[in-house]
Design an enzyme around this catalytic site. Structure first.
Site, PDB file in Angstrom:
ATOM      1  CG  HIS A 127       2.101  -3.228   6.405  1.00 36.13           C
ATOM      2  ND1 HIS A 127       3.000  -4.151   5.916  1.00 36.13           N
ATOM      3  CD2 HIS A 127       1.170  -3.062   5.425  1.00 36.13           C
ATOM      4  CE1 HIS A 127       2.633  -4.513   4.696  1.00 36.13           C
ATOM      5  NE2 HIS A 127       1.519  -3.878   4.383  1.00 36.13           N
ATOM      6  CG  HIS A 134      -2.177  -0.785   1.052  1.00 36.54           C
ATOM      7  ND1 HIS A 134      -2.177  -2.150   0.881  1.00 36.54           N
ATOM      8  CD2 HIS A 134      -3.484  -0.401   1.036  1.00 36.54           C
ATOM      9  CE1 HIS A 134      -3.433  -2.580   0.763  1.00 36.54           C
ATOM     10  NE2 HIS A 134      -4.241  -1.536   0.858  1.00 36.54           N
TER      11      HIS A 134
END
Length: 240
Positions: free
Chosen positions: A199, A150
């Protein structure tokens, strides 16, 4: 009689932008390599875990800090860096550039997005870092953790599009606003990945470094390959 040649400031020379781009790319690639090396050796564990824990309610690692609407907002924001949104956005932009016969700009966007996606996927397989297990994931994930796809793809896509759109404006303030929106989108998407627990912070930092450097490299290649006299593509290939 003596004639004085008009002096041109260095920052107005065409070569200056290229030199700055090379320096920025080199710095970001060095940062990526450094982060990857520290991550592989386990040196980032304490930092990564400390940030993840700081974003969760004490005693309840399933709940993020902040009001309920912040979590909902982060879920919406993170979708802006997902495959669905970026693919739709890229297709729309490519269609517009094809209709307006801006071949150089279309090639730049396609290289930045598609190339960035392939590079991100390859690196994820190569590093094979597991997703964080310290806190609950607030959105579904399936791939490896390092680097953040992302963060990397939003940097490659939104920074490239921001530079292209900025070239359509003559006013510096408007150009700065347009490119600034691309930067802000890239940053908040990366932050949302850490906030949602999918993450580590170093995944996102590495993704930002690599995505931004990839976008700059695509811009440099587009400048070198564009045909002479192609003013439309020349303007599209210049950053904001």
């Amino acid at each position: 009689m003596f004639s004085l040649t008009r002096w041109t400031p260095a920052w107005r020379l065409p070569e200056f932008n290229t030199l700055v781009a090379f320096l920025v790319i080199s710095g970001m690639l060095f940062a990526f390599v450094k982060i990857a090396d520290e991550m592989a050796e386990g040196e980032t564990v304490h930092f990564d875990e400390a940030v993840l824990l700081a974003l969760r309610q004490p005693g309840d690692l399933a709940r993020p800090v902040g009001p309920w609407w912040l979590e909902a907002a982060m879920v919406d924001i993170t979708a802006l860096g997902g495959w669905t949104v970026l693919t739709l956005l890229t297709v729309v932009v490519l269609a517009y550039l094809a209709i307006t016969a801006r071949r150089g700009a279309a090639a730049l966007v396609l290289a930045a997005v598609a190339g960035g996606a392939l590079l991100s996927s390859a690196l994820k397989v190569g590093f094979a870092r597991p997703r964080p297990e310290l806190v609950d994931h607030l959105v579904n994930v399936s791939s490896a953790s390092f680097p953040s796809g992302h963060a990397m793809l939003s940097a490659a896509t939104y920074l490239t599009l921001g530079a292209l759109l900025a070239r359509t404006e003559s006013r510096r303030s408007v150009r700065a606003l347009i490119f600034g929106v691309g930067v802000v989108l890239t940053l908040v998407i990366g932050v949302s990945r850490v906030y949602l627990g999918v993450h580590y912070p170093t995944d996102v930092l590495a993704g930002w470094c690599l995505g931004a450097s990839w976008a700059l490299m695509c811009w440099l290649v587009a400048r070198w390959l564009r045909p002479r006299g192609d003013e439309t593509d020349a303007a599209a290939a210049e950053p904001g």
